[in-house]
Design an enzyme around this catalytic site. Structure first.
Site, PDB file in Angstrom:
ATOM      1  N   CYS A   1       0.953  -1.158  -0.066  1.00 39.84           N
ATOM      2  CA  CYS A   1      -0.018  -0.103   0.014  1.00 39.84           C
ATOM      3  C   CYS A   1       0.862   1.337  -0.041  1.00 39.84           C
ATOM      4  CB  CYS A   1      -0.870   0.075   1.141  1.00 39.84           C
ATOM      5  SG  CYS A   1      -1.922  -1.466   1.458  1.00 39.84           S
ATOM      6  N   ASP A   2       0.273   2.402  -0.476  1.00 36.11           N
ATOM      7  CA  ASP A   2       0.795   3.715  -0.273  1.00 36.11           C
ATOM      8  C   ASP A   2      -0.210   4.588  -0.174  1.00 36.11           C
ATOM      9  OD1 ASP A   2       3.436   5.207  -0.322  1.00 36.11           O
ATOM     10  OD2 ASP A   2       1.892   6.304  -1.732  1.00 36.11           O
ATOM     11  N   THR A   3      -0.250   5.356   1.015  1.00 43.08           N
ATOM     12  CA  THR A   3      -1.015   6.384   1.396  1.00 43.08           C
ATOM     13  C   THR A   3      -0.654   7.871   1.455  1.00 43.08           C
ATOM     14  OG1 THR A   3      -2.407   4.498   2.686  1.00 43.08           O
ATOM     15  CG2 THR A   3      -2.866   6.921   3.366  1.00 43.08           C
TER      16      THR A   3
ATOM     17  N   GLY B   1      -3.388   3.708  -2.527  1.00 40.66           N
ATOM     18  CA  GLY B   1      -3.238   2.670  -3.550  1.00 40.66           C
ATOM     19  C   GLY B   1      -2.801   1.242  -2.996  1.00 40.66           C
TER      20      GLY B   1
END
Length: 189
Positions: free
Chosen positions: A65-67, A102
């Site tokens: 994930c990337d936040t 994402g």
């Protein structure tokens, strides 16, 4: 099948721990850089980079994930220091902003990518409020936008529209549904 979280995020680990499921943490070792300017493309690019890095080093079902926080048409990543965190929080004060995450799932040469957007509103914060948070909050520089809704900053959130866990960094319900569509059940891995 082994579930692998490609992240060192304490918040993401806490979410999975609350599910009482077995998983392993293997963080990616990429430089978190993306040339993408669009927030959607940005989080998707970084989640794919992280997933590929870990998938190529292990065997299992990898979730990466990337936040980021999106406010005033600016992407807010993790602040470099407390001064930058102060500026980010001052900018978020009294505004509705968005958390974008994402997510990339890789397993058995299959790839599934998606993003989740959650809007939230910060209360209007005084400099004293922000300073208190910077003195008492935990892991501030390891969180997008310089805050986490799962610690002291929960005092400042007036409204959430969408998946609360997305602001924390792992859109859990969407992940559950996407895994089921791929033929996997998160609590049976």
């Amino acid at each position: 099948m082994k579930l692998i979280l490609a992240s060192n995020s304490k918040d993401r680990k806490k979410i999975l721990d609350n599910l009482h499921i077995n998983y392993e943490v293997i963080p990616s070792n990429i430089e978190e850089n993306s040339s993408c300017k669009n927030v959607y493309d940005y989080v998707m690019d970084l989640s794919k980079q992280k997933a590929s890095n870990v998938y190529n080093r292990t065997n299992g079902l990898v979730i990466a994930c990337d936040t980021v926080i999106f406010c005033d048409n600016k992407i807010l990543e993790k602040p470099k220091d407390l001064n930058e965190a102060f500026e980010m929080l001052k900018n978020l004060s009294g505004k509705t902003s968005s958390a974008y995450t994402g997510v990339t799932i890789m397993v058995d040469d299959k790839v599934n990518t998606f993003y989740e957007k959650t809007d939230f509103t910060f209360s209007t914060l005084s400099d004293t409020d922000i300073k208190w948070y910077l003195e008492n909050g935990s892991n501030i520089t390891s969180r997008a936008g310089g805050f986490s809704v799962s610690n002291e900053a929960m005092l400042f959130i007036e409204n959430v529209q969408g998946d609360f866990y997305n602001i924390v960094g792992l859109p859990l319900n969407r992940l559950f549904r996407e895994l089921k569509n791929m033929g996997y059940n998160i609590y049976k891995l």
